[in-house]
Design an enzyme around this catalytic site. Structure first.
Site, short mmCIF file in Angstrom:
data_model
loop_
_atom_site.label_atom_id
_atom_site.label_comp_id
_atom_site.label_asym_id
_atom_site.label_seq_id
_atom_site.Cartn_x
_atom_site.Cartn_y
_atom_site.Cartn_z
N ASN A 160 48.55 11.19 -40.02
CA ASN A 160 47.42 10.45 -39.45
C ASN A 160 46.21 10.56 -40.37
O ASN A 160 46.33 10.16 -41.55
CB ASN A 160 47.16 10.74 -37.97
CG ASN A 160 46.97 12.18 -37.55
OD1 ASN A 160 47.87 12.98 -37.68
ND2 ASN A 160 45.82 12.51 -37.01
N ASP A 161 45.09 11.04 -39.93
CA ASP A 161 43.82 10.89 -40.67
C ASP A 161 43.88 11.31 -42.14
O ASP A 161 44.47 12.34 -42.48
CB ASP A 161 42.73 11.78 -40.06
CG ASP A 161 42.72 11.80 -38.56
OD1 ASP A 161 43.44 11.04 -37.94
OD2 ASP A 161 41.98 12.64 -38.02
N TRP A 187 53.40 13.02 -33.73
CA TRP A 187 52.28 13.93 -33.95
C TRP A 187 52.62 15.35 -33.45
O TRP A 187 53.24 15.52 -32.42
CB TRP A 187 51.04 13.40 -33.21
CG TRP A 187 49.77 14.12 -33.53
CD1 TRP A 187 48.88 13.80 -34.49
CD2 TRP A 187 49.26 15.28 -32.86
NE1 TRP A 187 47.83 14.69 -34.48
CE2 TRP A 187 48.04 15.62 -33.49
CE3 TRP A 187 49.70 16.08 -31.80
CZ2 TRP A 187 47.25 16.70 -33.10
CZ3 TRP A 187 48.92 17.16 -31.41
CH2 TRP A 187 47.71 17.45 -32.05
N ASP A 206 37.12 7.88 -29.94
CA ASP A 206 38.39 8.31 -29.35
C ASP A 206 38.77 7.41 -28.17
O ASP A 206 39.95 7.15 -27.94
CB ASP A 206 38.22 9.76 -28.89
CG ASP A 206 39.53 10.43 -28.56
OD1 ASP A 206 40.58 9.92 -29.00
OD2 ASP A 206 39.52 11.45 -27.86
N ASP A 250 35.98 17.85 -36.61
CA ASP A 250 35.93 16.98 -37.79
C ASP A 250 34.63 17.10 -38.59
O ASP A 250 33.82 16.15 -38.66
CB ASP A 250 36.19 15.51 -37.41
CG ASP A 250 37.44 15.35 -36.55
OD1 ASP A 250 38.32 16.22 -36.65
OD2 ASP A 250 37.54 14.37 -35.80
N1 DQQ Z 1 42.88 13.54 -35.59
C1 DQQ Z 1 42.75 14.93 -35.88
C2 DQQ Z 1 41.45 15.34 -35.28
C3 DQQ Z 1 40.70 14.06 -35.21
C4 DQQ Z 1 41.75 13.07 -34.84
C5 DQQ Z 1 43.94 15.67 -35.32
C6 DQQ Z 1 41.39 11.66 -35.17
O1 DQQ Z 1 40.79 16.32 -36.05
O2 DQQ Z 1 39.65 14.11 -34.28
O3 DQQ Z 1 45.13 15.23 -35.91
O4 DQQ Z 1 42.50 10.85 -35.32
#
Ligand code: DQQ
Length: 638
Positions: A108-109, A133, A327, A234
């Site tokens: 992901n990120d 995930w 979110d 984050d």
């Molecule tokens: N993904 C991460 C977090 C973030 C989120 C966890 C955003 O740190 O807030 O995988 O997609």
């Protein structure tokens, strides 16, 4: 610390051709039972038979929602849609050729992107064990040019109490003396979100292969009073405060649910990256926006066409971009405004374009973006995560999930004075070949025209459209209230649109992804241009979330309508008017794949005759994406 012996998997991939990589069977000891079943199925030689549907394993369980963090956001939107009988060929087709992807598993990120000693580094949220995930670690890859990548071993695993439930997102800061600090969120053994620091084990190593977490100091920041344990994550790249030579500031996303469900960014001050002090107040907060993830704050020059270091001082020709990933709706919003370090605040230039109501970095499947200042080319570059919109069962079958969008340069749009311009980094052009140019193609109202071009699954397209002025003038009826998502998509008909391209279409157009403009004439005679993607017919499969995405795009006097489209198997990225409005779609054609995929021009307007002034189509070579060749590390000659 380096990853837990993932090298054995790398050697397998060395033997696998890139477009077959997901078939490799490895890491079996790490796989849950359902994933194991999928791997066994994918390893079955029978699965080479394209006509045999691949069996669906039972759905795996992703732990993201329970852990209090976003993950596959389309789960739950598929309702009771029956699983499509995906064949191996269809699934193999979905793997991209020039977008960044790990060799397998969930991503992901983007995290901590940076340029260091001649190499671009990309870290990313990664599950080393499966394609859903969970077990989140930091994957790591390096590149000389942001396009061709060498996969390295996992940079950080969740192996400490302070990140036991995941090494979550974070950012890099390069100090003036060249030292590098990585700040990231750890989800602790009790699922508390804390901030941690890590350093390269060997700062002289340009590949930054090994990372050391500071056990002595971590966690360096815990949720402050009044902040929920699962609403604090984050950290951004730190910027130099300007107060004195050694003070740094950084922001962390959060929310205040006690009243208005307000998302917010908190700021911390530090001198040594070990001790931190919460700065009074909040950098910015917007009621109703919920949890702010992956906050990004950076300066842009309003007149020059180069990027600015995150620490660049405020000045009359400097604005600050605040980007937030919401979110609640899984979109990345940004505002342009002024940053005041002295009173810890960011103020949007236009309150009507604040976070959550104003611009998005991208109007499609795009989230958790993170930018960095590339001191090598003096530009700001943003990465964004494009997740899958298929089912988790399909991800298990494929053995991977998610791609990163092509890194985009970020500039302030000096022409409009109100928005950013996002554009694929110039290095992408090196993959182009066999370009073909078309000019002045007439596209009368209500036409669909095939574009003769062989091989249409890896393309870079630039197109310019001009509407016939007399049809625009002759349109008397006002067209108000248009909205890409609710107005019938490419099949809907208005006086002046939609018109554009159909990509990844089969010859009878049972499948097509539409990329188009729609022009609406207001009661005052003013034209408003919309730019949209229609995915509704992108696949014959139903176990996919298909949407119509888009928004308005500014078109200034004297400008033609222009679009650039990147097509890469299961992703379509589009940039209208030089990157004022961008849209990313994930699509999963079942018929329009390989040699059957075609391109069309279409004009579904009732009145407007359109001319395609120019259209250039390039084929795209696959980018190099392979495990690092250790033999070459010493020579650094990759
Ligand atoms: N993904 C991460 C977090 C973030 C989120 C966890 C955003 O740190 O807030 O995988 O997609």
């Amino acid at each position: 610390m380096s990853g837990r012996d993932l090298d054995s998997t790398h050697s397998q991939f060395l033997l696998s051709p890139p477009r077959q990589r997901h078939r490799s069977c490895c890491l079996i000891r790490l796989l849950p039972l359902t994933a194991l079943l999928a791997v066994i199925l994918l390893c079955n030689p029978l699965s080479n038979d394209d006509t045999v549907p691949v069996l669906s394993p039972a759905p795996p369980s992703s732990r993201g929602a329970a852990a209090g963090v976003s993950e596959k956001s389309t789960t739950g939107m598929l309702g009771s849609a029956p699983a499509f009988p995906w064949t191996n060929n269809m699934l193999v087709f979905q793997r991209t050729a020039f977008h960044f992807q790990p060799e397998k598993n969930w991503m992901n990120d983007p995290d901590g992107p940076l340029f260091y000693k001649g190499w671009y580094h990309l870290f990313y949220q990664y599950n080393p064990a499966s394609s859903v995930w969970g077990n989140i670690a930091w994957g790591h890859a390096v590149s000389r040019d942001l396009i061709n990548w060498e996969h390295l071993s996992v940079a950080m695993m969740p192996d400490r109490w302070y990140d036991f439930n995941g090494v979550w997102s974070g950012s890099a800061t390069i100090l003036p003396d060249g030292r590098l600090v990585m700040l990231y969120t750890g989800s602790t053994h009790e699922s508390v979100q804390v901030q941690n620091i890590a350093f390269p084990a060997d700062p002289a190593d340009p590949l930054l292969l090994h990372w050391v977490k500071s056990d002595e100091h971590n966690p360096v920041i815990s949720p402050p009073e009044g902040i929920q344990f699962k609403d604090f994550r984050d950290p951004t790249t730190a910027w130099h405060s300007g107060e004195d030579s050694g003070t740094w500031l950084l922001a962390i996303g959060s929310k205040n649910d006690s009243g208005e469900h307000a998302g917010m960014a908190l700021v911390y001050r530090t001198r040594d990256f070990v001790s931190y002090e919460l700065v009074a107040g909040v950098l910015h907060s917007v009621a109703g926006t919920g949890m702010w993830e992956c906050v990004d704050l950076y300066p842009v020059h309003t007149e020059a066409s180069f990027g600015l270091d995150t620490s660049a001082a405020s000045a009359p020709a400097v604005r600050h971009v605040l980007k937030v990933s919401l979110d609640d709706d899984k979109h990345d919003y940004y505002g342009i405004g002024r940053y005041y370090a002295e009173n810890n605040s960011w103020v949007p230039d236009d309150p009507d374009l604040d976070i959550g109501v104003g611009f998005r970095l991208d109007y499609g499947k795009y989230y958790a973006a993170k930018s960095f200042y590339d001191q090598n080319k003096r530009r700001r570059v943003v990465w964004g995560w494009s997740g899958e919109t298929d089912s988790e069962q399909a991800d298990i079958l494929k053995g991977w999930a998610s791609v990163q969008t092509i890194p985009r340069t970020v500039l302030f749009d000096a022409e409009t004075g109100s928005n950013l311009l996002l554009w694929p980094v110039e290095e992408l052009d090196t993959l182009r070949f066999a370009g073909k140019n078309f000019t002045n193609l007439p596209l009368p109202a209500h036409t669909v025209k095939p574009l003769e071009f062989a091989g249409t699954t890896q393309l870079d397209i630039m197109a310019e459209f001009e509407m016939d002025e007399s049809s625009v003038k002759a349109t008397m009826e006002a067209d108000v209230g248009y909205n890409c998502s609710t107005s019938g998509g490419a099949a809907g008909r208005g006086a002046l649109g939609p018109f554009g391209l159909l990509v990844l279409a089969d010859s009878i157009r049972s499948e097509q992804t539409a990329v188009y403009f729609y022009v609406a004439k207001g009661v005052d005679g003013q034209l408003t241009t919309y730019f949209c993607h229609d995915e509704l017919r992108s696949s014959n499969a139903n176990d996919i979330v298909k949407r119509i995405y888009g928004s308005t795009v500014a078109v200034l006097r004297g400008e033609v309508l222009s679009v650039r489209i990147l097509i890469d198997h299961s992703i379509v990225e589009s940039f209208a008017q030089g990157g004022r409005t961008c849209i990313t779609s994930r699509v999963y054609p079942t018929a329009a794949i390989d040699g059957a995929a075609k391109l069309f021009l279409f004009n579904n307007a009732t009145n407007a005759a359109v001319t395609v002034k120019s259209l250039t189509v390039w084929k795209m070579r696959p980018a190099l994406m392979r495990p690092l060749d250790h033999h070459l590390v010493g020579e650094q000659s990759l």
